[in-house]
Motif scaffolding. Structure first.
Motif, short mmCIF file in Angstrom:
data_model
loop_
_atom_site.label_atom_id
_atom_site.label_comp_id
_atom_site.label_asym_id
_atom_site.label_seq_id
_atom_site.Cartn_x
_atom_site.Cartn_y
_atom_site.Cartn_z
N PRO A 37 0.83 -1.20 0.00
CA PRO A 37 0.00 0.00 0.00
C PRO A 37 0.86 1.25 0.00
O PRO A 37 2.07 1.21 0.26
CB PRO A 37 -0.79 -0.13 1.31
CG PRO A 37 0.12 -0.91 2.21
CD PRO A 37 0.89 -1.85 1.32
N SER A 38 0.23 2.38 -0.28
CA SER A 38 0.93 3.65 -0.19
C SER A 38 1.46 3.85 1.23
O SER A 38 0.82 3.48 2.21
CB SER A 38 -0.02 4.79 -0.55
OG SER A 38 0.53 6.05 -0.20
N SER A 39 2.64 4.46 1.33
CA SER A 39 3.19 4.77 2.65
C SER A 39 2.36 5.82 3.37
O SER A 39 2.50 5.98 4.59
CB SER A 39 4.64 5.26 2.52
OG SER A 39 5.47 4.23 2.01
N GLN A 40 1.49 6.53 2.65
CA GLN A 40 0.57 7.45 3.29
C GLN A 40 -0.49 6.70 4.10
O GLN A 40 -0.94 7.17 5.15
CB GLN A 40 -0.15 8.31 2.24
CG GLN A 40 0.74 9.00 1.23
CD GLN A 40 1.34 10.28 1.78
OE1 GLN A 40 0.98 10.72 2.86
NE2 GLN A 40 2.26 10.87 1.04
N THR A 41 -0.90 5.53 3.59
CA THR A 41 -2.08 4.85 4.14
C THR A 41 -1.86 3.35 4.24
O THR A 41 -2.56 2.56 3.58
CB THR A 41 -3.30 5.13 3.24
OG1 THR A 41 -2.95 4.78 1.87
CG2 THR A 41 -3.72 6.59 3.29
N PRO A 42 -0.94 2.88 5.08
CA PRO A 42 -0.67 1.44 5.14
C PRO A 42 -1.52 0.67 6.15
O PRO A 42 -1.52 -0.56 6.15
CB PRO A 42 0.80 1.40 5.56
CG PRO A 42 0.94 2.59 6.46
CD PRO A 42 0.03 3.65 5.88
N LEU A 43 -2.22 1.38 7.04
CA LEU A 43 -2.76 0.72 8.23
C LEU A 43 -3.95 -0.19 7.94
O LEU A 43 -4.04 -1.30 8.48
CB LEU A 43 -3.15 1.77 9.28
CG LEU A 43 -2.00 2.67 9.76
CD1 LEU A 43 -2.51 3.64 10.82
CD2 LEU A 43 -0.84 1.84 10.30
N THR A 44 -4.87 0.25 7.11
CA THR A 44 -6.05 -0.57 6.87
C THR A 44 -5.69 -1.86 6.17
O THR A 44 -6.21 -2.94 6.51
CB THR A 44 -7.09 0.21 6.04
OG1 THR A 44 -7.42 1.43 6.72
CG2 THR A 44 -8.36 -0.60 5.87
#
Length: 441
Positions: free
Chosen positions: A179-186
């Protein structure tokens, strides 16, 4: 409220042991949500090797066995719906109504592939188009790659990654998602959920700036969603290894307003098509071509409609925060470049914290980056054209339009536009092609 310099940071871990850590920051208020390990190329290689080993068992289950685990995973998604929606909202800055819809899309995609898997994967016996009398039959069978790599975007970090991951899993491949390093959590939570139901170990998530190139160097097939610039790099790297790749690249979706259009409807719809979700929809309108005779009247109406997308009372906003602080800088620079080159600012134009004001630019021309580079922000550049033919020609110029809407009262002109832009989706007096949720298939 504290403003974050970036939506994430990558910093060395304490001491000299272990990989760097991604510090994920909430766009809404700048607070640190979590820190996650950034994978090294060696760690990515090890992950892909594990997946390759596990894919043998996964394929041996057959489509019925794989659907069993996907159905159990669907139940897990439903049982954990509230937490996933909240996490996705937290790391993207989107309201929960948007992230709820994104999770729903993911589940709908899962249902689609689960329901149709047997038909999709069944063998076929096509008619052999050989010379008359030749005794030959052809059979087409499907064989999954061992490991499929998915490199996802920050715009729809859950849905767009899962749209690629789910059919690969159904087909019998193992999947690694970066995923993008901006939004990896989900996506990390999704991978943990897959493991928690006891499913075969054929789904992993890796993170960090080094992880993307490493995935490209290890997998058997790559799916990439993102900018055209990065897509070129992905395609070249895949070509160097002679592995197939599929690229879903951004562009600049377009609206064309002709002199006989219903200007009130066109202005209201184009504002929606360009500003919904802060213009972060890959299909958002980013170029508006207007016939000269109605240019001024339309522009005035568009400015009025755009003003309605400003913040409203309480915590509800028509335009909220943007996911990427770095991307706000890009939007700001595109607006600045346009103004320096002669564009006129009719409303907006300013970044406030993690938000960018809904913006309308007039007198825009092709020398300006806002017309030639993807924006992914709440900016509507409006161009005066002499006639429909000029507008259609400009709309076909690079970087291309993922979708187009044409505003006219002449049904024949609308029908010709559909044919002219094919296979690009075209809406005639309809903005749904710009604001519809990304399709899972």
């Amino acid at each position: 409220m504290r403003t974050a310099v970036s939506a994430y940071s990558e910093v060395p871990s304490a001491g000299k042991v272990g990989p760097p850590m991604l510090i994920v920051i909430a766009p809404a208020d700048g607070r640190v949500i979590d820190t996650v390990p950034a994978h090294t190329p060696d760690q990515v290689r090890d992950a892909v090797e594990r997946l390759r080993d596990s894919s043998v068992l996964w394929r041996s289950l057959g489509v019925v066995g794989r659907i069993h685990w996907l159905y159990r995973f669907r139940n897990w998604l439903q049982e954990n719906r509230s937490g996933l929606v909240s996490l996705l909202s937290l790391e993207t800055g989107k309201p929960e109504t948007e992230t709820e819809a994104e999770l729903t899309l993911t589940i709908e995609a899962l249902d689609h592939y689960r329901t149709n898997a047997a038909d999709f994967l069944g063998g076929k016996l096509p008619q052999a188009a050989m010379r008359p009398g030749a005794a030959m039959q052809l059979a087409v069978a499907h064989h999954a790659c061992s490991v499929v790599g998915v490199i996802g975007p920050w715009t729809y970090p859950l849905a767009l990654a899962m749209f690629d991951a789910l059919p690969a899993l159904v087909a019998g491949a193992a999947v690694v998602v970066k995923p993008s390093s901006q939004t990896p959590l989900t996506m990390r939570a999704i991978a943990a959920g897959w493991a928690s139901i006891g499913a075969p170990a054929v789904f992993e998530v890796v993170a960090g700036h080094e992880a993307g190139p490493a995935v490209l160097d290890q997998v058997d097939y790559i799916r990439f969603t993102g900018s055209a610039e990065t897509g070129k790099v992905v395609a070249l790297r895949a070509a160097a290894r002679l592995i197939p790749c599929c690229l879903d690249l951004g562009g600049k979706s377009t609206a064309v307003v002709l002199a006989d259009a219903d200007l009130d409807k066109a202005a209201a719809s184009i504002a929606l098509g360009g500003l919904a979700n802060n213009g972060q929809n890959p299909n958002a309108i980013e170029r508006v071509y207007v016939e000269s005779s109605v240019y001024d009247a339309f522009l005035a109406k568009l400015v009025d409609e755009t003003a309605a997308f400003g913040p409203v009372l309480d915590d509800d906003t028509a335009v909220g925060v943007m996911t990427s602080a770095k991307h706000i800088d890009l939007v700001r620079e595109q607006v600045r470049d346009a103004l320096l080159k002669g564009a006129t600012l009719h409303c907006g134009g300013t970044a406030i914290g993690h938000s960018f004001e809904p913006t309308v630019l007039g007198d825009v021309d092709p020398t300006m980056a806002v017309l030639t580079q993807q924006t992914l922000g709440p900016v509507l550049p409006v161009v005066r054209v002499a006639a429909a033919g000029e507008a259609f020609e400009l709309a076909l110029r690079p970087p291309g339009a993922p979708c187009v809407s044409v505003w006219t009262s002449d049904a024949a002109v609308g029908a010709r536009a559909v044919g002219r832009f094919a296979p690009t989706p075209v809406g005639v007096n309809d903005v749904s092609v710009h604001v519809a949720r990304p399709a899972p298939y």
